[in-house]
Motif scaffolding. Sequence first.
Motif, short mmCIF file in Angstrom:
data_model
loop_
_atom_site.label_atom_id
_atom_site.label_comp_id
_atom_site.label_asym_id
_atom_site.label_seq_id
_atom_site.Cartn_x
_atom_site.Cartn_y
_atom_site.Cartn_z
N LEU A 80 41.33 36.93 49.93
CA LEU A 80 41.60 37.57 51.21
C LEU A 80 43.02 38.14 51.24
N ALA A 81 43.95 37.46 50.58
CA ALA A 81 45.34 37.92 50.57
C ALA A 81 45.56 39.13 49.68
N SER A 82 44.54 39.51 48.91
CA SER A 82 44.72 40.61 47.97
C SER A 82 44.45 41.98 48.59
N ARG A 83 44.01 42.03 49.83
CA ARG A 83 43.75 43.33 50.49
C ARG A 83 44.79 43.59 51.56
N ARG A 84 45.14 44.87 51.73
CA ARG A 84 46.05 45.23 52.81
C ARG A 84 45.34 45.03 54.14
N ASP A 85 46.02 44.39 55.07
CA ASP A 85 45.39 43.99 56.32
C ASP A 85 45.48 45.10 57.36
N VAL B 83 44.15 47.36 47.80
CA VAL B 83 44.26 45.99 47.30
C VAL B 83 45.52 45.90 46.44
N THR B 84 45.93 44.67 46.17
CA THR B 84 47.12 44.48 45.36
C THR B 84 46.73 44.03 43.96
N TYR B 85 47.49 44.48 42.99
CA TYR B 85 47.23 44.09 41.60
C TYR B 85 47.80 42.72 41.29
N PHE B 86 48.95 42.39 41.90
CA PHE B 86 49.65 41.16 41.56
C PHE B 86 50.15 40.50 42.84
N VAL B 87 49.92 39.19 42.95
CA VAL B 87 50.39 38.41 44.09
C VAL B 87 51.49 37.48 43.60
N CYS C 293 41.19 47.48 37.86
CA CYS C 293 41.56 46.22 38.53
C CYS C 293 41.31 46.33 40.03
N GLY C 294 41.66 47.48 40.61
CA GLY C 294 41.43 47.67 42.04
C GLY C 294 39.96 47.63 42.38
N GLY C 295 39.12 48.26 41.57
CA GLY C 295 37.69 48.27 41.82
C GLY C 295 37.08 46.89 41.72
N THR C 296 37.48 46.15 40.68
CA THR C 296 36.97 44.79 40.52
C THR C 296 37.44 43.90 41.66
N GLY C 297 38.71 44.06 42.06
CA GLY C 297 39.23 43.26 43.16
C GLY C 297 38.51 43.53 44.46
N LEU C 298 38.13 44.78 44.69
CA LEU C 298 37.41 45.13 45.92
C LEU C 298 36.06 44.44 45.99
N HIS D 74 63.42 27.20 62.99
CA HIS D 74 64.80 27.63 62.77
C HIS D 74 64.94 29.15 62.87
N GLY D 75 64.21 29.74 63.81
CA GLY D 75 64.25 31.18 63.98
C GLY D 75 63.40 31.97 63.01
N LEU D 76 62.65 31.28 62.16
CA LEU D 76 61.79 31.95 61.17
C LEU D 76 60.35 31.92 61.64
N THR D 77 59.58 32.91 61.20
CA THR D 77 58.15 32.94 61.48
C THR D 77 57.38 32.48 60.25
N LEU D 78 56.48 31.52 60.46
CA LEU D 78 55.57 31.07 59.41
C LEU D 78 54.21 31.70 59.70
N ALA D 79 53.75 32.54 58.78
CA ALA D 79 52.51 33.29 59.00
C ALA D 79 51.52 33.00 57.88
N PRO D 80 50.21 33.10 58.16
CA PRO D 80 49.22 32.90 57.10
C PRO D 80 49.42 33.89 55.97
N PHE D 81 49.33 33.40 54.75
CA PHE D 81 49.58 34.24 53.59
C PHE D 81 48.51 35.31 53.41
N HIS D 82 47.30 35.06 53.95
CA HIS D 82 46.22 36.02 53.74
C HIS D 82 46.46 37.34 54.45
N ILE D 83 47.39 37.39 55.41
CA ILE D 83 47.65 38.65 56.11
C ILE D 83 48.26 39.63 55.12
N GLY D 84 47.58 40.70 54.90
CA GLY D 84 47.98 41.64 53.85
C GLY D 84 48.96 42.69 54.34
N ASP D 85 50.24 42.45 54.16
CA ASP D 85 51.24 43.47 54.44
C ASP D 85 52.36 43.34 53.41
N ASP D 86 53.41 44.15 53.56
CA ASP D 86 54.47 44.14 52.56
C ASP D 86 55.73 43.44 53.06
#
Length: 239
Positions: free
Chosen positions: A13-18, A27-31, A48-53, A211-223
């Motif tokens: 799930l984390a390999s696709r742009r959300d 999709v991403t080639y490398f995480v 790789c992109g086609g297989t990942g999709l 501590h002022g930081l946001t902890l977000a689910p890793f599966h959210i696909g952004d940069d």
Amino acid sequence: MDYYERALTNHILASRRDTPGTDSPEVTYFVGMGPGVRRAFGNTGTCCGGTGLEDHTKYQDSVYFRSTDGDALYVNLPLAATLRWPERGLVVEQTSDYPADGVRTLTFREGGGRLALKLRIPSWATAGVTVTVNGAPHRGPARPGTCLTLNRNWRPGDRVSTTYRLRVERALDDPSTQALFHGPLLLTAQSPEQGANAISPASRPPHFTTHGLTLAPFHIGDDTPYHAYFTRSEPVRTC
């Protein structure tokens, strides 16, 4: 099944742009797992992109299993999915905003009768899993790495709900290196900062703040740059 769920949610799930899109899915080639890294996404122009999709067709797979004698139903994954079991005249619907929420509800829509409902209790659920049947807490044992069996005469309208919790996993070779999870979901810090104090729920589930930081689910696909691991400094008391 623990491995299946973790790989499905935190890697596939984390390999696709959300972002929505039908003409150019990305999709991403490398995480990467290094501190402050970013995921880079592209379209399906490479093999790789086609297989990942193609991997993303797995979300509907293995949510339910049944025993060979037809007397038991295994619920493996907390995904929104409807089961139709014609031989038993049974329709069961699992509703969930997972992975956006850690609560799932299983409802018997049609049919019923005596059936052993086997809920998978992940091996990481050492802090316990909250299970309710028609709103009443279930008092039976729910040992990590086993199935919780609810054997009863089911009727249309019966509901079973489960809830997951925030937890920490430690590296095997260095317990001070840790990762944060909400149930099976890996949470990453969206900041280059290194320090962290107490963790609190944020207004958008299942996000947290510390501590002022946001902890977000890793599966959210952004940069957004992220940190998947943290070095924990334990307080030392001197006499």
